[in-house]
Design a protein around this motif. Structure first.
Motif, PDB file in Angstrom:
ATOM      1  N   ALA A 146      31.695  42.192  41.751  1.00  0.00           N
ATOM      2  CA  ALA A 146      32.769  42.767  42.560  1.00  0.00           C
ATOM      3  C   ALA A 146      33.868  41.747  42.844  1.00  0.00           C
ATOM      4  O   ALA A 146      35.042  42.113  42.982  1.00  0.00           O
ATOM      5  CB  ALA A 146      32.209  43.325  43.869  1.00  0.00           C
ATOM      6  N   ILE A 147      33.493  40.467  42.930  1.00  0.00           N
ATOM      7  CA  ILE A 147      34.504  39.411  43.084  1.00  0.00           C
ATOM      8  C   ILE A 147      35.485  39.466  41.919  1.00  0.00           C
ATOM      9  O   ILE A 147      36.704  39.385  42.095  1.00  0.00           O
ATOM     10  CB  ILE A 147      33.829  38.028  43.134  1.00  0.00           C
ATOM     11  CG1 ILE A 147      32.897  37.900  44.337  1.00  0.00           C
ATOM     12  CG2 ILE A 147      34.869  36.914  43.131  1.00  0.00           C
ATOM     13  CD1 ILE A 147      33.594  37.849  45.657  1.00  0.00           C
ATOM     14  N   GLY A 148      34.940  39.611  40.709  1.00  0.00           N
ATOM     15  CA  GLY A 148      35.795  39.715  39.532  1.00  0.00           C
ATOM     16  C   GLY A 148      36.629  40.982  39.530  1.00  0.00           C
ATOM     17  O   GLY A 148      37.806  40.969  39.157  1.00  0.00           O
ATOM     18  N   ALA A 149      36.020  42.088  39.953  1.00  0.00           N
ATOM     19  CA  ALA A 149      36.747  43.357  39.995  1.00  0.00           C
ATOM     20  C   ALA A 149      37.930  43.276  40.951  1.00  0.00           C
ATOM     21  O   ALA A 149      39.022  43.782  40.665  1.00  0.00           O
ATOM     22  CB  ALA A 149      35.803  44.483  40.400  1.00  0.00           C
ATOM     23  N   HIS A 150      37.717  42.628  42.092  1.00  0.00           N
ATOM     24  CA  HIS A 150      38.808  42.498  43.063  1.00  0.00           C
ATOM     25  C   HIS A 150      39.929  41.633  42.507  1.00  0.00           C
ATOM     26  O   HIS A 150      41.114  41.967  42.656  1.00  0.00           O
ATOM     27  CB  HIS A 150      38.284  41.909  44.370  1.00  0.00           C
ATOM     28  CG  HIS A 150      39.316  41.854  45.444  1.00  0.00           C
ATOM     29  ND1 HIS A 150      39.768  42.976  46.100  1.00  0.00           N
ATOM     30  CD2 HIS A 150      40.014  40.810  45.980  1.00  0.00           C
ATOM     31  CE1 HIS A 150      40.688  42.635  46.989  1.00  0.00           C
ATOM     32  NE2 HIS A 150      40.853  41.325  46.934  1.00  0.00           N
ATOM     33  N   ALA A 151      39.577  40.524  41.854  1.00  0.00           N
ATOM     34  CA  ALA A 151      40.598  39.642  41.285  1.00  0.00           C
ATOM     35  C   ALA A 151      41.427  40.366  40.236  1.00  0.00           C
ATOM     36  O   ALA A 151      42.660  40.242  40.201  1.00  0.00           O
ATOM     37  CB  ALA A 151      39.934  38.405  40.687  1.00  0.00           C
TER      38      ALA A 151
END
Length: 351
Positions: A146-151
């Protein structure tokens, strides 16, 4: 219950503590999986901002709901769930604008308050997400992805754009996969040839570059008709690399700092203005990002569990943590297991 405490940088202990009680609006989660992430490694090394000791680490969490508090749905008991570890106030400007990931009074489980390296954790019900489809390993990796999705969502990346991901750790691997889902051409840059090979062989990221072997500027210009990257994502956690990333973005490009370090980052103002770059920070994730990752995982489009290279039981964490923090051991993602019948700790590579 068993609890692993990071007493000070470089030192973890296994303690016995009283189990938590279940308050109103909470549930008790019997922890089954704990992913070890860069935040945990930086905290163990004494390099994590927003942090104090002693602290129970662990925020990539999956487990079984064993109790619900007053007014909680009893049908949740026995279901598997993952944790959204960002506890927001709901009242500050960021929260009012839907930016709960950067709440002014943010409390992250495992960072600002004790986390999940223990047998049982009390968690707000609205921060638990149940799934009948995902396995425990996958559930514990939703937060990381999810960290990657947000970025990627912050970057407003579009189909056909050239996205450069600096840093081939788990966060960078997540960013690369989510960028590919947007239809971007993805290049991953790292100095570790094994990590780059992993991206190619396990994740299917075809374009990888190593600054020790490749002329990065020339390679990116070749891929972009001399225009460099549309979007650069930094996931290195290295101040020098973060500063160098400004040079990889082309005119009218965007630069997204996913990494966070205890350092000042500087750049050339004439170059920054000349390109009219957009500089973005990306912190944590929102429910929208978690839902996207869950959907992609359930459809088999994300290869998150391929990143798990090392495993250990909770009691072995104080002994294993130093090796997990050493790149030479080949760790991509370590997973802590807590099962009904603890089995002998295993690793996918030397520990």
């Amino acid at each position: 219950m068993r609890t692993v405490v990071c007493a000070e940088p470089g030192h973890m202990t296994l303690e016995q503590r009283d189990p938590p009680s279940c308050g109103e609006g909470e549930a008790l989660l019997r922890i089954r999986r704990i992913g070890v992430c860069g935040t945990d490694i930086h905290a163990y090394g004494g390099n994590q901002p927003y942090f104090s000791y002693p602290r129970v680490l662990g925020h990539e969490l999956a487990g079984d709901i064993v109790e619900v508090g007053t007014a909680g749905d009893p049908e949740l008991i026995g279901q598997r769930a993952y944790v959204i570890p960002y506890l927001h106030c709901g009242q500050c400007r960021a929260c009012r604008n839907g930016r709960t990931n950067c709440c002014q009074r943010m409390q992250v489980i495992g960072v600002h308050r004790d986390g999940g390296m223990c047998d049982t954790l009390a968690v707000p019900l609205d921060h638990l997400v149940v799934s009948d489809t995902l396995e425990l390993d996958q559930l514990a990796l939703v937060e990381c992805m999810a960290i990657g999705a947000h970025a990627v969502r912050r970057s407003e990346l579009t189909h056909g754009e050239l996205a450069v991901v600096c840093g081939a750790g788990p966060i960078g691997m997540g960013v690369a996969q989510l960028a590919r889902e947007r239809g971007a051409r993805v290049v991953v840059i790292d100095t570790n040839p094994e990590r780059l090979a992993f991206c190619r062989d396990k994740l299917g990221i075809e374009l990888t570059l190593n600054p020790s072997e490749n002329d990065i500027d020339a390679a990116l210009k070749t891929l972009s008709d001399d225009e460099l990257a549309d979007v650069v994502f930094d996931a290195t956690g290295n101040p020098a690399a973060m500063q160098a990333g400004f040079d990889l973005a082309g005119h009218a490009g965007r630069y997204v700092l996913v990494s966070i370090v205890k350092a000042d980052i500087t750049f050339s103002d004439p170059v920054f203005h000349g390109k009219e770059l957009t500089l973005l920070a990306s912190r944590n994730a929102t429910r929208v990002d978690f839902d996207e990752v869950t959907r992609l995982m359930e459809s088999g489009r994300l290869k998150a569990d391929a990143m798990i290279t090392h495993r250990a039981e909770l009691a072995d964490v104080p002994e294993r943590m130093p090796a997990w923090c050493t790149p030479a051991t080949g760790v991509v993602k370590a997973m802590i297991e807590l099962d009904d019948s603890p089995r002998q700790s295993t690793t996918g590579a030397p520990s």
